[in-house]
Design a protein around this motif. Structure first.
Motif, PDB file in Angstrom:
ATOM      1  N   ILE A 293       0.882  -1.180   0.000  1.00 24.30           N
ATOM      2  CA  ILE A 293       0.000   0.000   0.000  1.00 24.30           C
ATOM      3  C   ILE A 293       0.906   1.213   0.000  1.00 24.30           C
ATOM      4  O   ILE A 293       1.269   1.686   1.056  1.00 24.30           O
ATOM      5  N   VAL A 294       1.298   1.698  -1.126  1.00 21.56           N
ATOM      6  CA  VAL A 294       2.147   2.899  -1.111  1.00 21.56           C
ATOM      7  C   VAL A 294       1.178   4.082  -0.983  1.00 21.56           C
ATOM      8  O   VAL A 294       0.478   4.417  -1.930  1.00 21.56           O
ATOM      9  N   PRO A 295       1.107   4.681   0.226  1.00 18.44           N
ATOM     10  CA  PRO A 295       0.121   5.738   0.444  1.00 18.44           C
ATOM     11  C   PRO A 295       0.552   7.076  -0.180  1.00 18.44           C
ATOM     12  O   PRO A 295       1.726   7.288  -0.462  1.00 18.44           O
TER      13      PRO A 295
ATOM     14  N   LEU B  57      12.283   5.009   5.150  1.00 18.34           N
ATOM     15  CA  LEU B  57      11.483   5.304   3.958  1.00 18.34           C
ATOM     16  C   LEU B  57      12.210   6.254   3.014  1.00 18.34           C
ATOM     17  O   LEU B  57      12.218   6.056   1.811  1.00 18.34           O
ATOM     18  N   ARG B  58      12.812   7.285   3.588  1.00 21.80           N
ATOM     19  CA  ARG B  58      13.476   8.287   2.761  1.00 21.80           C
ATOM     20  C   ARG B  58      14.768   7.771   2.124  1.00 21.80           C
ATOM     21  O   ARG B  58      15.275   8.363   1.188  1.00 21.80           O
ATOM     22  N   SER B  59      15.267   6.638   2.604  1.00 22.94           N
ATOM     23  CA  SER B  59      16.471   6.055   1.996  1.00 22.94           C
ATOM     24  C   SER B  59      16.117   5.179   0.795  1.00 22.94           C
ATOM     25  O   SER B  59      16.995   4.652   0.123  1.00 22.94           O
ATOM     26  N   ASN B  60      14.815   5.017   0.533  1.00 22.36           N
ATOM     27  CA  ASN B  60      14.348   4.183  -0.572  1.00 22.36           C
ATOM     28  C   ASN B  60      13.589   5.065  -1.572  1.00 22.36           C
ATOM     29  O   ASN B  60      12.530   5.601  -1.255  1.00 22.36           O
TER      30      ASN B  60
ATOM     31  N   ASP C 144       9.628   8.243  -2.660  1.00 22.65           N
ATOM     32  CA  ASP C 144       9.890   9.676  -2.813  1.00 22.65           C
ATOM     33  C   ASP C 144       8.611  10.508  -2.901  1.00 22.65           C
ATOM     34  O   ASP C 144       8.585  11.654  -2.482  1.00 22.65           O
ATOM     35  N   ASN C 145       7.544   9.919  -3.466  1.00 21.63           N
ATOM     36  CA  ASN C 145       6.301  10.675  -3.632  1.00 21.63           C
ATOM     37  C   ASN C 145       5.354  10.589  -2.442  1.00 21.63           C
ATOM     38  O   ASN C 145       4.304  11.219  -2.451  1.00 21.63           O
ATOM     39  N   VAL C 146       5.718   9.806  -1.426  1.00 19.78           N
ATOM     40  CA  VAL C 146       4.878   9.713  -0.229  1.00 19.78           C
ATOM     41  C   VAL C 146       5.115  10.972   0.598  1.00 19.78           C
ATOM     42  O   VAL C 146       6.249  11.294   0.946  1.00 19.78           O
TER      43      VAL C 146
ATOM     44  N   ILE D 171       0.997  16.885  -4.785  1.00 20.30           N
ATOM     45  CA  ILE D 171       1.069  15.617  -5.512  1.00 20.30           C
ATOM     46  C   ILE D 171       0.363  15.761  -6.846  1.00 20.30           C
ATOM     47  O   ILE D 171       0.919  15.481  -7.891  1.00 20.30           O
ATOM     48  N   GLY D 172      -0.898  16.195  -6.768  1.00 22.05           N
ATOM     49  CA  GLY D 172      -1.702  16.367  -7.968  1.00 22.05           C
ATOM     50  C   GLY D 172      -2.006  15.046  -8.675  1.00 22.05           C
ATOM     51  O   GLY D 172      -1.197  14.529  -9.408  1.00 22.05           O
TER      52      GLY D 172
END
Length: 130
Positions: free
Chosen positions: A50-52, A73-76, A80-82, A128-129
């Protein structure tokens, strides 16, 4: 123009069930797709499926705390768009600065103001849009 909340997925990660329930009650009224976890390790596993769009993340949790979760999370690049919003009782400026430096997009302190929470989420979603 009002955005279609049903297009967006929000994941809530907080080890205290009453906190996730409160956030769910606020966000259900808006129509978001919600996934809640009271265990950060389970949430870390679930996030691969579930990539929110938005992740509401507590800091103080057993096992994998919010800062470690954020850092992982930020190391993967897959995440990046979460948009990550820390939702926590920790209000020290040092912790806020650290969370933002690690890649948090927003920071809200408890007790939660529903209006502030929705405003912060809408602000992040506008970036995000969909």
């Amino acid at each position: 123009m009002r955005m279609d909340a049903s297009k967006y997925t929000i994941m809530i990660v907080d080890d205290i069930p009453v906190n996730t329930i409160l956030l769910e009650k606020i966000l259900e009224k808006e129509g978001y797709r919600l996934y809640s976890y009271n265990n950060s390790l389970q949430a870390m596993e679930a996030i691969t499926e579930i990539v929110p769009d938005i992740l509401l993340l507590d800091i103080m949790m057993p096992g994998l705390d919010g800062m470690a979760f954020l850092k992982r999370l930020r190391s993967n690049n897959s995440y990046d768009n979460v948009r990550i919003i820390m939702v926590t009782a920790v209000s020290e400026q040092e912790e806020i600065t650290k969370a933002l430096a690690l890649g948090a997009n927003g920071y809200i302190t408890k007790p939660i103001s529903p209006k502030k929470l929705i405003g912060c989420i809408n602000e992040q979603l506008s970036q995000i849009g969909k």
